[in-house]
Enzyme design. Structure first.
Site, PDB file in Angstrom:
ATOM      1  N   SER A  59     -54.908  -6.098 -27.793  1.00 18.53           N
ATOM      2  CA  SER A  59     -55.248  -6.975 -28.914  1.00 18.53           C
ATOM      3  C   SER A  59     -55.824  -8.126 -29.724  1.00 18.53           C
ATOM      4  O   SER A  59     -56.296  -8.257 -29.921  1.00 18.53           O
ATOM      5  CB  SER A  59     -54.393  -6.123 -30.414  1.00 18.53           C
ATOM      6  OG  SER A  59     -54.323  -4.141 -30.354  1.00 18.53           O
ATOM      7  N   HIS A  87     -60.425  -3.295 -26.183  1.00 16.39           N
ATOM      8  CA  HIS A  87     -59.461  -2.944 -26.971  1.00 16.39           C
ATOM      9  C   HIS A  87     -60.470  -2.268 -28.578  1.00 16.39           C
ATOM     10  O   HIS A  87     -61.507  -2.413 -28.493  1.00 16.39           O
ATOM     11  CB  HIS A  87     -59.990  -4.301 -27.822  1.00 16.39           C
ATOM     12  CG  HIS A  87     -59.009  -4.733 -29.314  1.00 16.39           C
ATOM     13  ND1 HIS A  87     -59.074  -4.732 -29.986  1.00 16.39           N
ATOM     14  CD2 HIS A  87     -57.611  -3.773 -29.563  1.00 16.39           C
ATOM     15  CE1 HIS A  87     -58.197  -4.612 -31.446  1.00 16.39           C
ATOM     16  NE2 HIS A  87     -57.532  -3.955 -30.649  1.00 16.39           N
ATOM     17  N   GLU A  99     -64.198  -3.564 -28.892  1.00 17.09           N
ATOM     18  CA  GLU A  99     -64.489  -5.048 -28.446  1.00 17.09           C
ATOM     19  C   GLU A  99     -64.083  -5.121 -26.859  1.00 17.09           C
ATOM     20  O   GLU A  99     -63.290  -4.847 -26.272  1.00 17.09           O
ATOM     21  CB  GLU A  99     -62.855  -5.765 -28.943  1.00 17.09           C
ATOM     22  CG  GLU A  99     -63.499  -6.131 -30.417  1.00 17.09           C
ATOM     23  CD  GLU A  99     -62.250  -6.683 -30.780  1.00 17.09           C
ATOM     24  OE1 GLU A  99     -62.670  -7.530 -31.432  1.00 17.09           O
ATOM     25  OE2 GLU A  99     -61.473  -6.900 -31.155  1.00 17.09           O
ATOM     26  N   ASN A 149     -59.487  -9.076 -35.167  1.00 15.08           N
ATOM     27  CA  ASN A 149     -57.342  -9.165 -35.257  1.00 15.08           C
ATOM     28  C   ASN A 149     -57.893 -10.609 -36.095  1.00 15.08           C
ATOM     29  O   ASN A 149     -56.584 -11.144 -37.460  1.00 15.08           O
ATOM     30  CB  ASN A 149     -57.035  -8.594 -34.418  1.00 15.08           C
ATOM     31  CG  ASN A 149     -56.525  -7.431 -34.027  1.00 15.08           C
ATOM     32  OD1 ASN A 149     -56.951  -6.973 -35.313  1.00 15.08           O
ATOM     33  ND2 ASN A 149     -55.755  -6.936 -33.546  1.00 15.08           N
TER      34      ASN A 149
END
Length: 672
Positions: free
Chosen positions: A409, A430, A442, A480
């Protein structure tokens, strides 16, 4: 018809067949509308023609309006005029439907006097998903033909219905052969050519159904929260029961224009195009040869690994899943089966499909069994040393040309790739939790990731029904990385006088599914905690040290009842107050506006920095990440689109007010 027209006509005795051929979806663009108008006029004027059939070549009936024309100068005939003209024709017009009759295509069919369809056809009005409503009489003809309840479902929810259901409610007059549509439509036209009066939706009565309207609104209140278009669709359907047809059409048109010129539809159309754009890799040719993927390996059978495996199993790809302990392996495969059986219980899979998916899964403790996999995805916990060890081991096992992916992540894909002798075969994948449900993927491109590796994974993402976005190597990638400043500011605001519930409410009022602290409780307050109860450095440490780990413990930033309903916690308020004193943080009255400026504006700023650093291909990709990965309200179009609608000057002023360093492109208003 002119030689260049996408519409051609064919004479079959006294039936004129009007055929559209504009692949791939037979969109109702200007040339198609012009051709249809001319063909209908031709049939109406020719005394030797007794009836007409409208059908399409290719894989579908008209699948909707040409939305690339939205916002451009109108070209006559506009669709509402064309549909009215078809309905007003003095000779029977039959719509012959295969594939999907969606949006404007559905409205063309509703304007015809009769409709026949193959069993596999679907009919619907999905305009609401673009923040719109059917603007060519759909909200007025549907309730007249099929009743208020179904009209509400089709327009305000936008989900298509099957040909069989359409037949049951009267939208379809006959189900015809899957492979004999053209012949069967001709035969049907021959049957009805002499029937009079012609059945016209505009001339049909429609009864009011206030009970159905109330029940529909109650049932869908949560789903429609924040959206303008569903309410407008409901309103227009109700007006069909109160106004004459002509008045209803005028009312519908006004509502359509209001939505079309509004911010929400612009945002939803932006995401429609952004999702398609995200699939394109700027510097990799579209015809790049892809690596064959016949078997997928997954390392780790936990929540993420099991969910990742399900994506490939559901797409018909066999999966080898590896664990280090039999108990963990059995637990993981058991959860996969349980998830599939729950899906079957809802009627979305058959028992045979469940068994086929499970039969394609090979659970094992033998790491070497990954040797025959074409793609291997590591899905262990977020620890760089562990991931490096796994990839170094994979390097000696995976076959030449196998793609090696990490589900990290946050962590550096280039550092992971450096542990192998094949960094060109390494990238990040991801997935978002739960991985078998969330649509976003992702795809993290390393410095040495080969173009064909990137292209292969992007294509594979589509096969497993994910919306994929290319991200560069940066801590947290796109989503993130942008989440971090929001969380930092939310925690600061707690110490300065805000409460978890106020901060979360501002976010849910904005349209987010949950706020920062609700999200922390869902994910687990203990995630990333150092596990030392004696080491308390912030509010979150204090909660974790007391076992307030979130929903799983029925206590986190909130208390939770047996239904996991969040309840403001007196103990959390005490902890926050203690930390306010320990840190000596000055208190002030925190406004909702300040929460927006300090949690949402910094996300936009971080997005601009990501673009400046080349870690995302385009601003619209960032919007796609936040729509599909984090629940950003689609009617706001994603954080970068929202910033544009807010006004870059306003965002910059809000950031500067609170001391943030503003990204150059945001200050200049040149975000792209």
């Amino acid at each position: 018809m002119t030689a260049s027209s996408p519409i051609r006509t064919e004479r079959h005795g006294d039936v004129l067949v009007i055929v559209s051929n504009t692949p791939p979806v037979n969109a109702l663009g200007a040339a198609v509308r012009i051709g249809l108008e001319a063909a209908i006029k031709e049939g109406a004027a020719d005394q030797s023609i007794a009836a007409m059939v409208i059908r399409c070549d290719g894989r579908t009936f008209f699948a909707g309006a040409d939305i690339t024309e939205f916002g451009k100068p109108p070209v006559e005939p506009m669709l509402p005029v064309l549909v009215d003209m078809i309905e007003a024709c003095g000779k029977p017009v039959v719509a012959a439907i295969h594939g999907t009759a969606l949006g404007g295509g559905c409205e063309v069919a509703l304007g015809c006097h009769y409709r026949v369809a193959v069993p596999s056809a679907k009919i619907g009005t999905p305009e609401v998903k673009l923040g719109l409503l059917p603007g060519a009489g759909g909200t007025q003809r549907l309730p007249r033909l099929a009743g208020v309840a179904l009209a509400l479902e089709m327009t305000a929810k936008g989900e298509p219905i099957s040909a069989q259901r359409a037949r049951e409610v009267g939208l379809i007059d006959r189900i015809v052969g899957e492979d004999s549509l053209a012949a069967d439509a001709l035969a049907f036209a021959d049957e009805v050519k002499a029937k009079r009066p012609l059945p016209r939706a505009a001339e049909m009565a429609v009864a009011a159904d206030p009970a159905a309207v109330a029940a529909f609104q109650k049932e869908n209140a949560r789903r429609f929260r924040g959206f303008d278009a569903p309410a407008a669709n409901v309103d227009c359907v109700v007006k069909a029961t109160e106004l004459s047809f002509a008045e209803g059409l005028a009312y519908e048109r006004q509502a359509f224009v209001r939505l079309m010129t509004g911010t929400q539809s612009a945002a939803q159309r932006h995401i429609f195009f952004a999702e398609r754009q995200a699939a394109k890799i700027d510097d990799v040719p579209a015809d790049t040869a892809l690596r064959p993927i016949a078997r997928v390996g997954v390392i780790g059978a936990g929540t993420m690994g099991g969910g990742i495996a399900m994506n490939f199993l559901s797409a018909g790809l066999p999966v080898t899943i590896v664990e280090t302990a039999q108990e963990a392996l059995d637990r993981g495969t058991g959860v996969i089966r349980k998830n599939y059986e729950a899906t079957a219980a809802k009627g979305r899979m058959t028992t045979d499909q469940v068994e086929a998916a499970m039969a394609a899964l090979t659970p094992t403790l033998d790491f070497d069994s990954l040797a025959d996999c074409d793609l291997i995805i590591e899905a262990v916990y977020e620890n760089m040393d562990v991931k490096k060890e796994i990839f170094a081991r994979l390097d000696g096992i995976a076959k030449p040309g196998a793609i090696l992916a990490s589900n990290t992540s946050y962590l550096d894909i280039d550092a992971i790739a450096a542990c192998t002798n094949r960094p060109e075969d390494v990238l990040g994948m991801h997935f978002f939790s739960p991985a078998n449900v969330m649509k976003l993927l992702e795809v993290v491109r390393g410095a040495r990731t080969a173009p064909d590796v990137l292209a292969t994974v992007m294509a594979l993402a589509k096969r497993i029904r994910k919306v994929a976005v290319v991200a560069g190597v940066t801590y947290g990638f796109i989503g993130n990385r942008m989440l971090m400043p929001r969380q930092v500011e939310a925690n600061k605001l707690l110490l300065e006088g805000a409460t978890p519930e106020q901060i979360d409410r501002v976010h849910t009022d904005f349209g987010m599914p949950m706020g920062p602290f609700q999200m922390a409780d869902l994910a687990g307050v203990d995630i990333g905690w150092h596990r030392d109860p004696s080491r308390i450095e912030n509010v979150r440490d204090a909660l974790a040290a007391e076992g307030r780990w979130g929903q799983k413990r029925q206590a986190g930033f909130y208390d939770y009842d047996e239904k996991r309903t969040p309840i403001p916690s007196a103990r959390v308020a005490e902890i926050i107050q203690e930390w306010r004193g320990k840190t000596g943080t000055p208190q002030h009255q925190v406004t909702d506006e300040e929460i927006v400026e300090r949690t949402l504006y910094p996300m936009v700023n971080e997005g601009a920095l990501i673009l400046e650093e080349g870690k995302a291909q385009r601003a619209s990709d960032i919007d796609v990440v936040w729509i599909y990965g984090y629940g950003w309200p689609v009617y706001r179009g994603g954080p970068m689109f929202w910033a544009k609608t807010e006004g870059y000057d306003k965002v910059v002023a809000g950031l500067e007010k609170h001391g943030f360093a503003v990204a150059r492109s945001l200050r200049a208003g040149t975000i792209q």
